[in-house]
Scaffold this motif. Structure first.
Motif, PDB file in Angstrom:
ATOM      1  N   THR A  69      -5.045   4.985   2.813  1.00 10.77           N
ATOM      2  CA  THR A  69      -3.839   4.250   2.107  1.00 10.77           C
ATOM      3  C   THR A  69      -4.730   3.605   0.893  1.00 10.77           C
ATOM      4  O   THR A  69      -5.761   3.521   0.823  1.00 10.77           O
ATOM      5  N   LEU A 111       0.864   1.559   8.100  1.00 11.09           N
ATOM      6  CA  LEU A 111       0.665   2.627   7.244  1.00 11.09           C
ATOM      7  C   LEU A 111      -0.742   3.340   7.474  1.00 11.09           C
ATOM      8  O   LEU A 111      -0.923   4.739   7.249  1.00 11.09           O
ATOM      9  N   ARG A 170       0.826  -1.185  -0.227  1.00  5.82           N
ATOM     10  CA  ARG A 170      -0.103  -0.022  -0.034  1.00  5.82           C
ATOM     11  C   ARG A 170       0.934   1.353   0.083  1.00  5.82           C
ATOM     12  O   ARG A 170       2.069   1.427   0.225  1.00  5.82           O
ATOM     13  N   LYS A 171       0.190   2.448  -0.368  1.00  2.00           N
ATOM     14  CA  LYS A 171       1.081   3.792  -0.274  1.00  2.00           C
ATOM     15  C   LYS A 171      -0.156   4.528   0.472  1.00  2.00           C
ATOM     16  O   LYS A 171      -1.472   4.486   0.502  1.00  2.00           O
ATOM     17  N   VAL A 172       0.338   5.660   0.951  1.00  7.25           N
ATOM     18  CA  VAL A 172      -0.553   6.849   1.935  1.00  7.25           C
ATOM     19  C   VAL A 172      -0.592   7.752   0.657  1.00  7.25           C
ATOM     20  O   VAL A 172      -0.005   8.177  -0.003  1.00  7.25           O
TER      21      VAL A 172
END
Length: 252
Positions: free
Chosen positions: A181, A173, A34-36
């Motif tokens: 996210t 995250l 995942r990314k924020v």
């Protein structure tokens, strides 16, 4: 450092267990795909809202109140009716039974403003077999740069990656739901009439969030609503075909 300094005081079996646990924790962090959300990320991420649900259920003969958080997606107005609609998951509202306590929605703009609104339910699928719910906002929306997602015109293409986005409540995250996210580039692993499985990573709190797929021109469309996930390599969503008719009916 302290563990390394005193390794000679630990029995071989305990040492092996400690090293295994450390390796597991490192692998888990390293494999989180995942990314924020960030200002330079996909613009459609600002269509994802956080939903607070005051629920209650009976336990040991007494009613117990609790506050649940989920995600929701602000939908594009395809008919010009003007009423703001949000899509979330039915199970997020399963224990919402006190209408005197409103649902609360928090939406962020690309400029950093935070918009707070009360919401109420318009329609839902009625159970986990159709895990979607449609909401609208009290008081409408001001003239702010809010992102919205249009429904995909067709079912998700098995050959094209999908992205899942929501307010996961994990301690990594997601920061217990404080961060939005998203997991880009996931694969659809199985498709059934009422449910589609992916290898996306999503945790509790992401339910009701968006499943997005790009068309050939690079435009983002809502392909489904997040229904479940194991926090690892499996997440499932309700496809757009299950709620398109309800959305269209309430946009008129």
């Amino acid at each position: 450092m302290k563990i390394v300094r005193h390794l000679h005081l630990i029995s071989p079996s305990v040492l092996a267990l400690i090293l295994a646990l450390l390796a597991t924790g490192t692998a888990s962090a390293d494999t989180d795909t995942r990314k924020v959300r960030a200002p330079d990320g996909p613009a459609w991420l600002y269509a994802i809202a956080k939903l607070e649900i005051p629920g209650s259920r009976y336990a040991d003969g007494r009613r117990q109140h609790h506050l649940e958080t989920c995600s929701a997606t602000l939908l594009a107005d395809s008919t010009g009716g003007g009423r703001p609609l949000l899509l979330t998951a039915w199970h997020c509202l399963e224990f919402y039974n006190d209408l005197s306590r409103p649902l609360r929605v928090s939406i962020a703009t690309s400029r950093g403003e935070a918009l707070q609104r009360e919401a109420y339910r318009l329609a839902d699928g009625g159970g986990m077999h159709a895990d979607w719910a449609l909401l609208t906002l009290q008081g409408g929306l001001p003239d702010l740069p809010l992102a919205r997602l249009a429904l995909a015109p067709n079912p998700a293409d098995l050959k094209i990656p999908v992205t899942m986005a929501g307010y996961s409540r994990d301690t990594g995250l997601g920061r217990r739901g404080a961060e939005l996210t998203y997991d880009p580039g996931c694969r659809i692993t199985q498709r059934q009439k009422h449910h589609t499985a992916t290898d996306c990573r999503a945790h509790k709190g992401a339910s009701g969030g968006a499943v997005v797929q790009l068309d050939a021109a690079g435009r983002s469309y809502l392909a489904g609503v997040i229904s479940e996930g194991d926090g690892a390599g499996y997440s499932g969503f309700v496809p757009v075909t299950r709620f398109r008719a309800a959305v269209t009916a309430h946009q008129r």
